[in-house]
Design a protein around this motif. Structure first.
Motif, PDB file in Angstrom:
ATOM      1  N   MET A   1       0.918  -1.103   0.060  1.00 49.30           N
ATOM      2  CA  MET A   1       0.124   0.124   0.064  1.00 49.30           C
ATOM      3  C   MET A   1       0.740   1.247   0.052  1.00 49.30           C
ATOM      4  SD  MET A   1      -3.328  -0.476  -0.215  1.00 49.30           S
ATOM      5  CE  MET A   1      -3.509   1.504   0.179  1.00 49.30           C
TER       6      MET A   1
ATOM      7  N   GLY B   1      -0.402   1.516  -3.367  1.00 46.96           N
ATOM      8  CA  GLY B   1      -1.806   1.794  -3.100  1.00 46.96           C
ATOM      9  C   GLY B   1      -2.307   3.368  -3.269  1.00 46.96           C
TER      10      GLY B   1
ATOM     11  N   GLN C   1      -4.456   4.396  -0.950  1.00 45.31           N
ATOM     12  CA  GLN C   1      -5.172   4.808   0.519  1.00 45.31           C
ATOM     13  C   GLN C   1      -4.257   5.515   1.630  1.00 45.31           C
ATOM     14  OE1 GLN C   1      -7.937   2.160   2.772  1.00 45.31           O
ATOM     15  NE2 GLN C   1      -7.375   0.524   1.255  1.00 45.31           N
TER      16      GLN C   1
ATOM     17  N   PHE D   1      -5.134   3.013   6.504  1.00 44.84           N
ATOM     18  CA  PHE D   1      -5.010   1.290   6.136  1.00 44.84           C
ATOM     19  C   PHE D   1      -4.584   0.745   7.496  1.00 44.84           C
ATOM     20  CE2 PHE D   1      -2.484  -2.144   4.476  1.00 44.84           C
ATOM     21  CZ  PHE D   1      -3.487  -2.724   3.976  1.00 44.84           C
TER      22      PHE D   1
ATOM     23  N   SER E   1      -9.335   0.027  -3.058  1.00 43.61           N
ATOM     24  CA  SER E   1      -9.282   0.160  -1.851  1.00 43.61           C
ATOM     25  C   SER E   1     -10.189  -1.054  -1.164  1.00 43.61           C
ATOM     26  CB  SER E   1      -9.730   1.323  -1.265  1.00 43.61           C
ATOM     27  OG  SER E   1      -8.827   2.379  -1.604  1.00 43.61           O
TER      28      SER E   1
ATOM     29  N   GLN F   1      -8.407  -4.451  -1.472  1.00 46.59           N
ATOM     30  CA  GLN F   1      -7.121  -4.389  -0.377  1.00 46.59           C
ATOM     31  C   GLN F   1      -7.770  -4.534   1.118  1.00 46.59           C
ATOM     32  OE1 GLN F   1      -5.586  -0.843  -1.770  1.00 46.59           O
ATOM     33  NE2 GLN F   1      -4.795  -1.636  -3.465  1.00 46.59           N
ATOM     34  N   ASP F   2      -8.696  -3.838   1.420  1.00 39.40           N
ATOM     35  CA  ASP F   2      -9.419  -3.932   2.767  1.00 39.40           C
ATOM     36  C   ASP F   2      -9.932  -5.365   3.084  1.00 39.40           C
ATOM     37  OD1 ASP F   2      -8.642  -1.265   3.099  1.00 39.40           O
ATOM     38  OD2 ASP F   2     -10.949  -0.725   2.905  1.00 39.40           O
TER      39      ASP F   2
END
Length: 449
Positions: A285, A289, A291, A296, A349, A352-353
Motif C-alpha cells: 500500500m 496503493g 489509501q 489502512f 481500496s 485491499q481492505d
C-alpha cells in the motif's frame, strides 16, 4: 527434592528461595493464561513495531541513497529478516543459561536485551548523519531482537498445556496465540496515531521513535508478570520433574530430529500467511496503493480484531474435530485463499481492505492451533527445548523472509506470484501433516508389537 540433574542445576539458589516465598501463592490457570498472553504480546509488539517501521521509516531514514522507494523497502525487509536468523542461535545460548543459572535468570537477560535492542532503535541516527554506520547499527539491533527472542521461551505455554483437560487441549493451545494480534494491534494503533497527526517531516524526525520507547516499558511489565509465574511452586515442581527442563540441543536433535523437521513444516502455511497479512500489505500500500496509510493501519487493527475472534474459535473447533484435522482444513482454505489474494490486492481500496479482513480471519483459525501441534510429538523430557527449537525453525522458514520474497516477486512478476508463494506454504503444511500422521500410526503400531 533434588534441584540438580545430569545437565546441571535446574534452578539457581535465588529461584529456589523465591519459590519458597511464593509457596502460599499458587498460580491458577487464569493467572498462567494472563501471564502467557502478556508475554507473547510483548514479544510480538516489539517485532511489529520494527516491522511497521521497516515500511514507514527505514527506507527513507536509513536507505535514502536507494534509487527508488521500492529498492529502499527491499533493503529494509532484508534487515527485517535478520532477527529470524539470529533467533535459533539465541535459543542455543539461552538454553545453556537456563540449564546452569535458571529460568528466571534467562528470562531477565533475554527480555532486557529484547527491550534494550528495541529501545536503542529509537535513538538511531539516519544515513544522512552517520552514513553506513546507520545500516550497521540497525542490523545489529535487529539481530539483538532475534537473539533475545530465542531466550524469551519461558515454558509457560507448556505449563498451560500440561494443565489442560483432555477435552480442552485446543482451547488451552490457542491462548498463547492471542498475544500476536494484540501486539500487532497495539503497534498499529501507535503508528497510526503518529502518522495521522504529524506531518511527514515530524513523523520521520521524531514521531516514529515513540513506539520503540513504549516497547521497552511493555517488556519490563511482561518480565515481572512472567517471573511471578516462573517463581511459583507449580512451575518449580514441573521443572524439577523434567516437564519443563532445558536439555542440550544435541541430545534433542539425536532423539527427536525427525519430529523437529516435520514440526517446522506443519505450521508453514500459517506462519507464511502471518506476515503476508500484516507487514507485506502495508508495504504494498505504501508503494503502490491509493489509501492513506493512517486509514489502512486502522483497517489492519480491525483485521487483528477479527483474528482474535477466529483464534478463539479455533480452540472450540479443535476440541470438536481434532487439531490435525483442523490444521489440514485450514491449509486447504489458505491454498484456496492464495488464488483470491492477488485479485483482492489488485482490486482497489475495497479489495485491499477485504484482503486484510478475510486474511486475518483465515489466519486466526490456523494460527490458533499452529504452535500447539509443534510440541505434541515431544516426550516430556524434551518438550521444552524441542518445542523452542522447532518454533524457531518454523518462523525462520515460514515467516522470516515472507515480506521480502513477496515484495520482490510481486514487483518483478506481478501479484499472482504472492499467491503462488502462499500456496507453496499451504502445500508444505498438507504434506507435513500427512507425513506426521503416517509416522504416528507407524510408531503406535510398533509400540503395539
Amino acid at each position: 527434592m533434588s534441584t540438580a540433574t545430569e545437565y546441571g542445576p535446574s534452578s539457581s539458589s535465588l529461584e529456589r528461595d523465591a519459590r519458597q516465598i511464593h509457596d502460599d501463592k499458587p498460580a491458577s490457570a487464569g493467572d498462567i493464561a494472563i501471564g502467557v498472553i502478556i508475554g507473547r504480546m510483548s514479544e510480538f509488539f516489539d517485532f511489529f513495531v520494527y516491522g511497521l517501521a521497516s515500511v514507514l521509516v527505514f527506507p527513507q531514514l536509513v536507505f535514502p541513497f536507494a534509487p527508488d522507494r521500492l529498492t529502499g523497502t527491499i533493503y529494509s525487509f532484508a534487515i527485517f529478516s535478520l532477527a529470524f536468523i539470529a533467533r535459533p542461535v539465541g535459543s542455543v545460548v539461552f538454553m545453556t543459561i537456563d540449564r546452569w543459572y535458571g529460568r528466571g535468570t534467562k528470562l531477565t537477560i533475554a527480555l532486557f536485551l529484547l527491550g534494550g535492542s528495541t529501545a536503542s532503535i529509537a535513538f538511531l541516527p539516519g544515513y544522512e548523519q552517520i552514513g553506513y554506520w546507520s545500516i550497521a547499527l540497525l542490523a545489529l539491533f535487529r539481530l539483538g531482537q532475534g537473539f533475545a527472542l530465542g531466550g524469551a521461551w519461558d515454558g509457560l505455554a507448556s505449563l498451560l498445556a500440561l494443565n489442560a483437560p483432555h477435552n480442552k487441549r485446543g482451547w488451552y493451545a490457542m491462548i498463547p496465540q492471542l498475544g500476536a494480534p494484540i501486539g500487532f494491534a497495539l503497534a498499529s494503533v501507535l503508528f497510526g496515531f503518529f502518522v495521522a497527526n504529524l506531518s511527514n517531516e515530524d513523523f520521520l524526525s521524531w514521531g516514529w521513535r515513540y513506539p520503540f520507547f513504549v516497547a521497552f516499558a511493555i517488556n519490563v511489565v511482561a518480565l515481572f508478570a512472567r517471573l511471578r509465574l516462573v517463581m511459583t511452586k507449580e512451575f518449580g515442581t514441573l521443572l524439577e520433574q523434567h516437564e519443563l527442563q532445558a536439555t542440550p540441543i544435541s541430545e534433542v536433535v539425536r532423539f527427536h530430529g525427525r519430529d523437529i523437521i516435520i514440526g517446522a513444516f506443519v505450521p508453514l502455511a500459517s506462519f507464511a500467511m502471518f506476515h503476508l497479512v500484516t507487514i507485506f500489505p502495508l508495504g504494498w500500500m505504501n508503494l503502490f496503493g491509493n489509501q492513506a496509510i493512517g486509514a489502512f493501519l486502522l483497517i489492519q487493527v480491525a483485521g487483528a480484531a477479527v483474528g482474535i475472534v477466529t483464534i478463539i474459535l479455533s480452540g472450540l473447533i479443535s476440541d470438536r474435530i481434532g487439531r490435525r484435522k483442523q490444521l489440514m482444513i485450514c491449509a486447504i482454505v489458505i491454498a484456496a485463499f492464495s488464488f483470491a489474494a492477488p485479485l483482492l490486492l489488485g482490486a482497489g481500496s475495497f479489495g485491499q481492505d477485504a484482503f486484510v479482513i478475510i486474511g486475518f480471519g483465515v489466519l486466526g483459525l490456523s494460527f490458533g492451533q499452529a504452535s500447539g501441534v509443534v510440541s505434541s510429538r515431544f516426550g516430556q523430557t524434551y518438550r521444552y527445548t524441542g518445542a523452542a527449537l522447532t518454533s524457531d525453525l518454523s518462523w525462520l522458514v515460514g515467516a522470516g523472509f515472507a515480506p521480502l520474497v513477496a515484495l520482490i516477486l510481486s514487483s518483478k512478476f506481478g501479484l499472482p506470484f504472492v499467491g503462488y508463494y502462499l500456496l507453496s506454504g499451504a502445500v508444505c503444511t498438507i504434506i507435513a501433516l500427512s507425513f506426521s500422521k503416517a509416522l504416528e500410526v507407524q510408531d503406535n503400531s510398533r509400540r503395539g508389537r
